[in-house]
Design a protein around this motif. Structure first.
Motif, mmCIF file in Angstrom:
data_model
loop_
_atom_site.group_PDB
_atom_site.id
_atom_site.type_symbol
_atom_site.label_atom_id
_atom_site.label_comp_id
_atom_site.label_asym_id
_atom_site.label_seq_id
_atom_site.Cartn_x
_atom_site.Cartn_y
_atom_site.Cartn_z
ATOM 1 N N LYS A 212 0.832 -1.211 0.000
ATOM 2 C CA LYS A 212 0.000 0.000 0.000
ATOM 3 C C LYS A 212 0.862 1.254 0.000
ATOM 4 N N SER A 213 1.903 1.270 0.824
ATOM 5 C CA SER A 213 2.755 2.451 0.923
ATOM 6 C C SER A 213 3.427 2.769 -0.406
ATOM 7 N N ALA A 215 2.684 1.546 -3.516
ATOM 8 C CA ALA A 215 1.743 1.747 -4.622
ATOM 9 C C ALA A 215 1.120 3.136 -4.544
ATOM 10 N N ASP A 216 0.640 3.527 -3.360
ATOM 11 C CA ASP A 216 0.060 4.864 -3.198
ATOM 12 C C ASP A 216 1.109 5.945 -3.453
ATOM 13 N N VAL A 219 1.830 6.201 -7.281
ATOM 14 C CA VAL A 219 0.733 6.843 -8.007
ATOM 15 C C VAL A 219 0.738 8.348 -7.755
ATOM 16 N N ILE A 244 1.362 0.848 -11.556
ATOM 17 C CA ILE A 244 0.478 -0.195 -11.030
ATOM 18 C C ILE A 244 0.678 -1.493 -11.793
ATOM 19 N N GLN A 297 -4.011 -4.885 -2.094
ATOM 20 C CA GLN A 297 -3.635 -3.480 -1.934
ATOM 21 C C GLN A 297 -3.339 -2.832 -3.281
ATOM 22 N N LYS A 300 -6.641 -1.755 -4.739
ATOM 23 C CA LYS A 300 -7.131 -0.543 -4.087
ATOM 24 C C LYS A 300 -6.428 0.690 -4.630
ATOM 25 N N ALA A 301 -5.119 0.595 -4.820
ATOM 26 C CA ALA A 301 -4.365 1.732 -5.343
ATOM 27 C C ALA A 301 -4.778 2.050 -6.778
ATOM 28 N N LYS A 302 -5.080 1.018 -7.543
ATOM 29 C CA LYS A 302 -5.463 1.211 -8.946
ATOM 30 C C LYS A 302 -6.762 1.994 -9.052
ATOM 31 N N LYS A 304 -7.692 4.391 -7.346
ATOM 32 C CA LYS A 304 -7.488 5.806 -7.056
ATOM 33 C C LYS A 304 -7.020 6.585 -8.278
#
Length: 356
Positions: A212-213, A215-216, A219, A244, A297, A300-302, A304
């Protein structure tokens, strides 16, 4: 391996309430004089409201540079778990601690709810937890009631369960490592105050947290920081999609490979390193450079990733994250009009939605 937690059989029993102001603005602290015991008929509803925000969150734990015995929130939690008779005293201590940390001018006053939750399922065992919720906004509600044989409309003000601003769930699990703690801050304005200053937490650096860290972070960086041949939002969004894709096509993450295959240019790699250092400072812990990728995760990032196509004709086309901005999107047709000497975008759709 992720730890399974279930709220199906959980029950909220007692509450300690408080109104927490900002001491810098001379706003007071008011705390409960006795524990509010939840009536049996209201337990299911209130328990569901209290625990709903804590699904699918990254786990944290209390941390202290010297010893967990010196960690105030860890000590308070241990005392409540040892005896529920201390809920009022220790719940008020939690409110006092929050008040003492609320000096920043951006911190709003709000209503605090501290609840003892029983029978949370954790790794096939039932444990108790402390739920802390802070709501910083009051909203109006309409109520229709019967009075004197007729229907009357009245207005009330209260907390919207869907708009609770901050929360923490301290689960009586893995106490020797600082407990299993879930937390959120929907305002996003000063989460360092809530997570680090008030709660004294550090994220559990498992695969989910690291995925998560990064990937976010990738992005956000590629959409805002990376210079492109054209400064169009679309090209930056495409770069975010490429990042991603890197996570989607691999089982493990390696920072050096990410730099070589996604960032590519030395100046971009250097800027990303600066960006990563800022994130590490905000989180209060370094990020590992290689780890197993948690696919959930990545998804989830995708979601966004959205896009705004800014055109020089004064027109903006807003694309939702699920729609994307890839060149081969079947609902977007691009071309060039020879007569007008201009590019064009054709959009296919079935119907206009309400409110458009």
């Amino acid at each position: 391996m992720s730890i399974k937690i279930r709220f199906n059989s959980a029950v909220a029993t007692g509450l300690v309430l408080a109104k927490v102001g900002n001491p810098q603005r001379d706003e007071p602290l008011q705390t409960s004089k006795e524990v509010f015991h939840i009536e049996e008929g209201d337990q299911a509803t209130l328990t569901g409201i209290f625990l709903k925000p804590f699904k699918n969150l990254i786990p944290h734990r209390f941390t202290h540079h010297s010893s967990l015995d010196q960690h105030e929130m860890n000590t308070i939690a241990k005392a409540i778990f040892a005896s529920s008779d201390g809920l009022l005293e220790k719940g008020c201590d939690i409110a006092k601690r929050l008040y003492s940390k609320s000096y920043h001018p951006n911190i709003k006053e709000g209503d605090l709810c501290i609840s003892l939750i029983k029978d949370i399922e954790m790794e096939s065992s039932k444990v108790q937890a402390i739920c802390i919720l802070k709501s910083e906004s009051v909203v109006p509600f309409l109520s229709i009631s019967t009075r004197d044989g007729d229907l009357k409309l009245s207005t009330e003000h209260g907390i919207n369960p869907e708009k609770i601003d901050k929360g923490c769930l301290i689960v009586d699990f893995s106490s020797e490592d600082g407990y299993y703690v879930l937390t959120f801050d929907r305002t996003g304005t000063d989460s360092r105050f809530w997570v680090r200053d008030f709660l004294g937490l550090q994220a559990v650096t498992d695969a989910a947290f690291l995925t998560k860290s990064y990937a976010d972070m990738a992005v956000a960086f590629l959409k805002q920081e990376v210079p492109t041949e054209t400064e169009a939002a679309e090209s930056k969004t495409t770069a975010a999609h490429d990042a991603i894709s890197f996570f989607e096509t691999r089982e493990t993450f390696d920072l050096k490979e990410f730099e070589e295959e996604v960032l590519k240019k030395p100046d971009v790699v250097a800027k990303f390193a600066e960006h990563r250092a800022k994130v590490e400072e905000e989180q209060g812990q370094p990020l590992e450079k290689s780890f197993a990728i948690a696919k959930k995760q990545v998804s989830k990032a995708k979601k966004k990733i959205g896009s705004v196509l800014k055109l020089d004709a004064g027109i903006e086309v807003h694309l939702k994250p699920a729609f994307g901005a890839k060149e081969n999107n079947p609902l977007l047709e691009r071309g060039f009009d020879e007569d007008k000497g201009m590019k064009f975008i054709k959009v296919y759709f079935h119907k206009e939605e309400a409110g458009s």
